[in-house]
Design a protein around this motif. Structure first.
Motif, mmCIF file in Angstrom:
data_model
loop_
_atom_site.group_PDB
_atom_site.id
_atom_site.type_symbol
_atom_site.label_atom_id
_atom_site.label_comp_id
_atom_site.label_asym_id
_atom_site.label_seq_id
_atom_site.Cartn_x
_atom_site.Cartn_y
_atom_site.Cartn_z
ATOM 1 N N PHE A 48 -6.150 -3.118 -3.837
ATOM 2 C CA PHE A 48 -6.121 -4.038 -2.707
ATOM 3 C C PHE A 48 -5.225 -5.220 -3.077
ATOM 4 C CE2 PHE A 48 -9.970 -1.664 -1.828
ATOM 5 C CZ PHE A 48 -9.892 -1.483 -0.444
ATOM 6 N N ASP A 49 -3.935 -4.944 -3.216
ATOM 7 C CA ASP A 49 -2.996 -5.973 -3.644
ATOM 8 C C ASP A 49 -2.180 -6.542 -2.493
ATOM 9 O OD1 ASP A 49 -1.515 -3.746 -3.134
ATOM 10 O OD2 ASP A 49 -0.560 -3.606 -5.094
ATOM 11 N N LEU A 50 -2.497 -6.141 -1.274
ATOM 12 C CA LEU A 50 -1.833 -6.656 -0.086
ATOM 13 C C LEU A 50 -2.863 -7.314 0.814
ATOM 14 C CD1 LEU A 50 0.427 -3.577 0.650
ATOM 15 C CD2 LEU A 50 1.308 -5.891 0.306
ATOM 16 N N GLY A 51 -2.444 -8.288 1.583
ATOM 17 C CA GLY A 51 -3.356 -8.935 2.514
ATOM 18 C C GLY A 51 -3.613 -8.072 3.734
ATOM 19 N N GLY A 52 -4.536 -8.503 4.561
ATOM 20 C CA GLY A 52 -4.820 -7.812 5.810
ATOM 21 C C GLY A 52 -5.494 -6.470 5.646
ATOM 22 N N GLY A 53 -6.105 -6.232 4.473
ATOM 23 C CA GLY A 53 -6.771 -4.961 4.253
ATOM 24 C C GLY A 53 -5.829 -3.790 4.100
ATOM 25 N N LEU A 54 -4.561 -4.051 3.772
ATOM 26 C CA LEU A 54 -3.593 -2.979 3.608
ATOM 27 C C LEU A 54 -3.632 -2.424 2.192
ATOM 28 C CD1 LEU A 54 -0.503 -4.465 5.491
ATOM 29 C CD2 LEU A 54 -2.089 -2.720 6.307
ATOM 30 N N VAL A 55 -3.521 -1.122 2.082
ATOM 31 C CA VAL A 55 -3.498 -0.444 0.784
ATOM 32 C C VAL A 55 -2.344 0.535 0.778
ATOM 33 C CG1 VAL A 55 -4.765 0.984 -0.863
ATOM 34 C CG2 VAL A 55 -6.001 -0.647 0.571
ATOM 35 N N ALA A 56 -1.525 0.481 -0.271
ATOM 36 C CA ALA A 56 -0.392 1.386 -0.394
ATOM 37 C C ALA A 56 -0.823 2.697 -1.055
ATOM 38 C CB ALA A 56 0.716 0.729 -1.221
ATOM 39 N N HIS A 57 -0.258 3.792 -0.588
ATOM 40 C CA HIS A 57 -0.477 5.122 -1.184
ATOM 41 C C HIS A 57 -1.960 5.521 -1.223
ATOM 42 C CE1 HIS A 57 3.734 5.485 -2.502
ATOM 43 N NE2 HIS A 57 3.655 4.205 -2.795
ATOM 44 N N LEU A 58 -2.723 5.071 -0.246
ATOM 45 C CA LEU A 58 -4.152 5.381 -0.238
ATOM 46 C C LEU A 58 -4.408 6.879 -0.117
ATOM 47 C CD1 LEU A 58 -7.107 4.403 -0.153
ATOM 48 C CD2 LEU A 58 -6.870 4.226 2.338
ATOM 49 N N ALA A 105 3.071 -17.556 -11.678
ATOM 50 C CA ALA A 105 3.262 -17.834 -10.254
ATOM 51 C C ALA A 105 4.708 -18.232 -9.971
ATOM 52 C CB ALA A 105 2.307 -18.937 -9.802
ATOM 53 N N GLY A 106 5.259 -19.078 -10.837
ATOM 54 C CA GLY A 106 6.653 -19.483 -10.668
ATOM 55 C C GLY A 106 7.606 -18.319 -10.828
ATOM 56 N N ALA A 107 7.313 -17.440 -11.785
ATOM 57 C CA ALA A 107 8.159 -16.264 -12.001
ATOM 58 C C ALA A 107 8.132 -15.337 -10.796
ATOM 59 C CB ALA A 107 7.700 -15.522 -13.256
ATOM 60 N N LYS A 108 6.955 -15.180 -10.196
ATOM 61 C CA LYS A 108 6.841 -14.323 -9.002
ATOM 62 C C LYS A 108 7.640 -14.911 -7.843
ATOM 63 C CE LYS A 108 4.799 -10.889 -6.599
ATOM 64 N NZ LYS A 108 5.009 -11.185 -5.192
ATOM 65 N N LYS A 155 13.940 -3.453 1.815
ATOM 66 C CA LYS A 155 12.639 -3.116 2.387
ATOM 67 C C LYS A 155 11.539 -3.124 1.326
ATOM 68 C CE LYS A 155 14.827 -0.475 6.072
ATOM 69 N NZ LYS A 155 15.251 0.865 6.542
ATOM 70 N N ARG A 156 11.857 -2.618 0.125
ATOM 71 C CA ARG A 156 10.862 -2.650 -0.947
ATOM 72 C C ARG A 156 10.597 -4.080 -1.382
ATOM 73 N NH1 ARG A 156 9.435 0.991 -5.005
ATOM 74 N NH2 ARG A 156 10.143 2.573 -3.553
ATOM 75 N N ALA A 157 11.632 -4.909 -1.438
ATOM 76 C CA ALA A 157 11.459 -6.305 -1.843
ATOM 77 C C ALA A 157 10.546 -7.039 -0.873
ATOM 78 C CB ALA A 157 12.820 -7.005 -1.938
ATOM 79 N N TRP A 158 10.666 -6.740 0.426
ATOM 80 C CA TRP A 158 9.774 -7.361 1.417
ATOM 81 C C TRP A 158 8.315 -7.026 1.115
ATOM 82 C CZ3 TRP A 158 13.108 -5.546 6.139
ATOM 83 C CH2 TRP A 158 14.104 -6.508 6.403
ATOM 84 N N VAL A 159 8.049 -5.758 0.810
ATOM 85 C CA VAL A 159 6.676 -5.338 0.545
ATOM 86 C C VAL A 159 6.167 -5.962 -0.754
ATOM 87 C CG1 VAL A 159 5.183 -3.367 0.044
ATOM 88 C CG2 VAL A 159 6.909 -3.185 1.846
ATOM 89 N N ARG A 160 6.953 -5.901 -1.805
ATOM 90 C CA ARG A 160 6.519 -6.452 -3.092
ATOM 91 C C ARG A 160 6.249 -7.954 -3.022
ATOM 92 N NH1 ARG A 160 11.155 -3.501 -6.445
ATOM 93 N NH2 ARG A 160 10.138 -1.504 -6.954
ATOM 94 N N ALA A 161 6.983 -8.642 -2.156
ATOM 95 C CA ALA A 161 6.778 -10.086 -2.020
ATOM 96 C C ALA A 161 5.382 -10.413 -1.508
ATOM 97 C CB ALA A 161 7.832 -10.686 -1.090
ATOM 98 N N GLU A 162 4.719 -9.424 -0.884
ATOM 99 C CA GLU A 162 3.368 -9.620 -0.362
ATOM 100 C C GLU A 162 2.303 -9.073 -1.303
ATOM 101 O OE1 GLU A 162 2.775 -11.383 2.425
ATOM 102 O OE2 GLU A 162 4.944 -11.732 2.420
ATOM 103 N N GLN A 163 2.696 -8.500 -2.427
ATOM 104 C CA GLN A 163 1.736 -7.867 -3.323
ATOM 105 C C GLN A 163 1.278 -8.818 -4.429
ATOM 106 O OE1 GLN A 163 4.119 -4.202 -4.141
ATOM 107 N NE2 GLN A 163 2.258 -3.115 -3.531
ATOM 108 N N TRP A 164 -0.019 -8.741 -4.728
ATOM 109 C CA TRP A 164 -0.695 -9.446 -5.817
ATOM 110 C C TRP A 164 -0.697 -10.959 -5.651
ATOM 111 C CZ3 TRP A 164 -3.911 -6.659 -8.397
ATOM 112 C CH2 TRP A 164 -3.658 -5.299 -8.579
#
Length: 314
Positions: A110-120, A249-252, A286-295
């Motif tokens: 559960f590393d994304l907000g809104g209850g989203l899960v990748a590769h469930l 946090a700064g690195a992310k 597109k992957r960068a957009w998703v990763r920016a919301e992870q963790w």
């Protein structure tokens, strides 16, 4: 303090790059897109055999016995080739979820907000899926989810009625920090790859009788991409050494910016060709957009940094 890579670290990075170059090249990337980002179980097991997931496990527990500095080098290489799948979650689950270390199990989170899960749909376990949130990272049963459209064709998503990564403490406190750092390393790899793609295309594409890379505007774009990527890489490497929450946090933040803006600038260098399926540039964006919301999102990282600064000045 000397932050230069050791010979062993350079060899590790080179070994992972060679493995991925031979096993996950351009044709494999295209096949992954056609398959909707499905996890290649054979490759997953090969990664497990190579120690990708067990890298930080003690040797006594069957792991490689290395640390976060080595892990970010490995994940940077995975980011360069856009390797799909819940790499971070499976790595974090090594030693906790049976089969995760060996790559015989696929673990998401559960590393994304809104209850989203990748590769469930492909997962054998989900980190932080317990209800209510508890210290145990593995739920007895996988939660049910509804497929939702993903911005990234290589990251299938499901929406489930379960907590997000930010709600799964106390276990997740250190888990989220490490997950954010490893995701930042993936972003850095992607950012560096888009620099390579932009520079190569700028040297090949000609306008007005000369390569477009000869024009000042294109030179500036490529230079800005390189600076952002190298600054982010330095921040990620340093945070891996200090393991300080604020530095992670700064690195992310820096890595997300380098990956997203770098992919956008790379698209601009490519022009209309960058939006076609023949180019991999749009996949990096597109992957960068998703990763920016992870963790850890930008807002969460900014809040953490602000609290750290206010605490230091108090």
């Amino acid at each position: 303090m000397d932050f230069q890579l050791t010979e062993d670290q350079r060899d590790l990075r080179a070994g992972v790059r060679d493995l991925l170059a031979g096993r996950y090249g351009r044709e494999a990337l295209r096949a992954s897109v056609d398959a909707g980002g499905a996890v290649d179980r054979g490759l997953w097991r090969e990664l497990g055999e190579a120690g990708f997931f067990a890298l930080r496990l003690p040797e006594a527990a069957g792991g490689v016995g290395l640390g976060l500095p080595e892990a970010v080098l490995v994940f940077e290489e995975a980011g360069r080739v856009l390797l799909p799948g819940p790499l971070v979650a499976t790595h974090l689950a090594a030693g906790v979820v049976p089969g995760a270390a060996a790559g015989t199990a696929v673990v998401t989170a559960f590393d994304l907000g809104g209850g989203l899960v990748a590769h469930l749909a492909e997962a054998d376990a989900v980190l932080g899926a317990a209800e209510p949130p508890a210290a145990e990272p593995l739920a007895g049963e996988l939660p049910a989810g509804e497929p939702v459209r993903s911005a990234d064709p290589l990251t299938p998503l499901h929406r489930v009625a379960s907590p997000s990564a930010g709600d799964v403490s106390p276990y997740a406190s250190s888990c989220v920090r490490t997950g954010a750092l490893l995701t930042a390393a993936l972003q850095v790899g992607s950012a560096l790859r888009t620099v390579e793609l932009a520079v190569r295309y700028a040297g090949e594409r000609e306008q007005f009788g000369q390569p477009i890379g000869a024009f000042q505007a294109v030179k500036h774009l490529c230079a800005q991409m390189l600076v952002r990527a190298e600054v982010a890489r330095t921040a990620v490497y340093a945070a891996a050494v200090t393991q300080d929450g604020a530095e992670i946090a700064g690195a992310k933040l820096l890595a997300d910016e380098a990956a997203v803006l770098g992919a956008r600038d790379c698209l601009q260098v490519h022009g209309g060709m960058g939006f076609t399926w023949e180019a991999e540039v749009h996949l990096h964006l597109k992957r960068a957009w998703v990763r920016a919301e992870q963790w850890r999102t930008a807002a969460e990282a900014e809040e953490l940094l602000a609290a750290e600064l206010l605490g230091s000045s108090a």
